[in-house]
Design a protein around this motif. Sequence first.
Motif, PDB file in Angstrom:
ATOM      1  N   LYS A 183       2.904  -5.055  -0.633  1.00 37.89           N
ATOM      2  CA  LYS A 183       1.717  -5.129  -1.487  1.00 37.89           C
ATOM      3  C   LYS A 183       0.464  -5.012  -0.628  1.00 37.89           C
ATOM      4  O   LYS A 183      -0.317  -5.957  -0.507  1.00 37.89           O
ATOM      5  N   ILE A 184       0.273  -3.847   0.005  1.00 40.96           N
ATOM      6  CA  ILE A 184      -0.914  -3.617   0.837  1.00 40.96           C
ATOM      7  C   ILE A 184      -1.467  -2.231   0.547  1.00 40.96           C
ATOM      8  O   ILE A 184      -0.784  -1.363   0.013  1.00 40.96           O
ATOM      9  N   GLY A 185      -2.707  -2.037   0.940  1.00 40.25           N
ATOM     10  CA  GLY A 185      -3.344  -0.741   0.811  1.00 40.25           C
ATOM     11  C   GLY A 185      -3.340  -0.007   2.132  1.00 40.25           C
ATOM     12  O   GLY A 185      -3.014  -0.581   3.183  1.00 40.25           O
ATOM     13  N   PRO A 186      -3.723   1.263   2.123  1.00 42.75           N
ATOM     14  CA  PRO A 186      -3.749   2.050   3.357  1.00 42.75           C
ATOM     15  C   PRO A 186      -4.663   1.462   4.437  1.00 42.75           C
ATOM     16  O   PRO A 186      -4.368   1.563   5.627  1.00 42.75           O
ATOM     17  N   GLU A 187      -5.772   0.828   4.026  1.00 39.97           N
ATOM     18  CA  GLU A 187      -6.694   0.265   5.019  1.00 39.97           C
ATOM     19  C   GLU A 187      -6.067  -0.929   5.747  1.00 39.97           C
ATOM     20  O   GLU A 187      -6.281  -1.117   6.942  1.00 39.97           O
ATOM     21  N   THR A 188      -5.270  -1.722   5.043  1.00 37.63           N
ATOM     22  CA  THR A 188      -4.581  -2.843   5.690  1.00 37.63           C
ATOM     23  C   THR A 188      -3.511  -2.326   6.637  1.00 37.63           C
ATOM     24  O   THR A 188      -3.355  -2.854   7.743  1.00 37.63           O
ATOM     25  N   LEU A 189      -2.784  -1.307   6.225  1.00 39.94           N
ATOM     26  CA  LEU A 189      -1.771  -0.721   7.102  1.00 39.94           C
ATOM     27  C   LEU A 189      -2.431  -0.126   8.344  1.00 39.94           C
ATOM     28  O   LEU A 189      -1.869  -0.208   9.439  1.00 39.94           O
ATOM     29  N   GLN A 231       7.312   9.107  11.428  1.00 38.70           N
ATOM     30  CA  GLN A 231       6.305   8.053  11.348  1.00 38.70           C
ATOM     31  C   GLN A 231       5.548   8.114  10.024  1.00 38.70           C
ATOM     32  O   GLN A 231       5.261   7.077   9.426  1.00 38.70           O
ATOM     33  N   ARG A 232       5.259   9.326   9.541  1.00 32.35           N
ATOM     34  CA  ARG A 232       4.582   9.470   8.247  1.00 32.35           C
ATOM     35  C   ARG A 232       5.463   8.957   7.116  1.00 32.35           C
ATOM     36  O   ARG A 232       4.985   8.290   6.197  1.00 32.35           O
ATOM     37  N   SER A 233       6.754   9.234   7.177  1.00 34.32           N
ATOM     38  CA  SER A 233       7.654   8.753   6.120  1.00 34.32           C
ATOM     39  C   SER A 233       7.804   7.228   6.176  1.00 34.32           C
ATOM     40  O   SER A 233       7.895   6.578   5.131  1.00 34.32           O
ATOM     41  N   ILE A 234       7.813   6.648   7.373  1.00 36.06           N
ATOM     42  CA  ILE A 234       7.866   5.190   7.513  1.00 36.06           C
ATOM     43  C   ILE A 234       6.593   4.580   6.944  1.00 36.06           C
ATOM     44  O   ILE A 234       6.638   3.588   6.206  1.00 36.06           O
ATOM     45  N   ARG A 235       5.453   5.181   7.260  1.00 36.29           N
ATOM     46  CA  ARG A 235       4.167   4.693   6.750  1.00 36.29           C
ATOM     47  C   ARG A 235       4.152   4.719   5.220  1.00 36.29           C
ATOM     48  O   ARG A 235       3.729   3.762   4.574  1.00 36.29           O
ATOM     49  N   ALA A 236       4.652   5.802   4.628  1.00 32.19           N
ATOM     50  CA  ALA A 236       4.695   5.915   3.165  1.00 32.19           C
ATOM     51  C   ALA A 236       5.645   4.882   2.559  1.00 32.19           C
ATOM     52  O   ALA A 236       5.336   4.273   1.528  1.00 32.19           O
ATOM     53  N   ALA A 237       6.792   4.661   3.197  1.00 35.37           N
ATOM     54  CA  ALA A 237       7.755   3.674   2.693  1.00 35.37           C
ATOM     55  C   ALA A 237       7.193   2.264   2.758  1.00 35.37           C
ATOM     56  O   ALA A 237       7.364   1.468   1.831  1.00 35.37           O
ATOM     57  N   VAL A 238       6.498   1.942   3.839  1.00 36.78           N
ATOM     58  CA  VAL A 238       5.897   0.608   3.981  1.00 36.78           C
ATOM     59  C   VAL A 238       4.828   0.405   2.902  1.00 36.78           C
ATOM     60  O   VAL A 238       4.755  -0.660   2.284  1.00 36.78           O
ATOM     61  N   TYR A 284      -1.000 -11.564   7.759  1.00 38.32           N
ATOM     62  CA  TYR A 284      -1.270 -10.917   6.464  1.00 38.32           C
ATOM     63  C   TYR A 284      -0.336 -11.533   5.413  1.00 38.32           C
ATOM     64  O   TYR A 284       0.677 -10.942   5.045  1.00 38.32           O
ATOM     65  N   PRO A 285      -0.657 -12.724   4.917  1.00 39.16           N
ATOM     66  CA  PRO A 285       0.279 -13.439   4.041  1.00 39.16           C
ATOM     67  C   PRO A 285       0.526 -12.798   2.680  1.00 39.16           C
ATOM     68  O   PRO A 285       1.491 -13.147   2.006  1.00 39.16           O
ATOM     69  N   SER A 286      -0.286 -11.849   2.274  1.00 40.41           N
ATOM     70  CA  SER A 286      -0.087 -11.241   0.956  1.00 40.41           C
ATOM     71  C   SER A 286       0.797  -9.994   0.994  1.00 40.41           C
ATOM     72  O   SER A 286       0.935  -9.315  -0.022  1.00 40.41           O
ATOM     73  N   ILE A 287       1.399  -9.689   2.134  1.00 42.18           N
ATOM     74  CA  ILE A 287       2.253  -8.502   2.248  1.00 42.18           C
ATOM     75  C   ILE A 287       3.424  -8.561   1.276  1.00 42.18           C
ATOM     76  O   ILE A 287       3.735  -7.585   0.611  1.00 42.18           O
ATOM     77  N   LEU A 288       4.081  -9.705   1.203  1.00 45.05           N
ATOM     78  CA  LEU A 288       5.271  -9.860   0.369  1.00 45.05           C
ATOM     79  C   LEU A 288       5.012 -10.871  -0.742  1.00 45.05           C
ATOM     80  O   LEU A 288       4.219 -11.791  -0.580  1.00 45.05           O
TER      81      LEU A 288
END
Length: 184
Positions: free
Chosen positions: A34-40, A22-29, A88-92
Amino acid sequence: MFKKFTPSTDIAGQTPPKSSVQRSIRAAVLQQWKIGPETLEEIWPKKETLIHVKCREHISIYSVQSVPLFFQHFDGPFYPTLRLLHQYPSILPKVGIDRGAIRFLLAGAPMMCPGLTSAGGYLPPSEEALPKGTAVAVHAEGKEHAVGIGITELSTEDMRKLNKDVAVEVVTHLGDDLWALQTL
């Protein structure tokens, strides 16, 4: 990718991945979108368990509280679902198609360069050029939200120069079976 997708027959199993996965998926995402950790954290809180839904044709759907958030084909990039992209339209990064290409997109066809380079289409400016293999949100002329998600087959500069061939391979679009899948 999600043509004729039926959860009852196409889902092989659901398992929660280990915390290290899960940590590696979080890092890959975080790296791919184009998001920050707070948005994730808003999208996928650390306290919530991620569920890996294994499907046919090497498709993996990841969900939180039975809501599909993103998916992956083989070990490729992570794509958000359209419902998440609408929140979250600014993701991509964004590309746009003209009105004539909408019916082809909704049929799952790849988007051709002329649909993106015409008067109703949109490509990012040269200083924000996208390389080949970038996941993009496909917007339609006159519509507020994205109507599809795809991966670029050419760089945006090559799309402008060549103005022929496939520009974006569509992986999911409005009305496909992933769009219809609201919960797992």
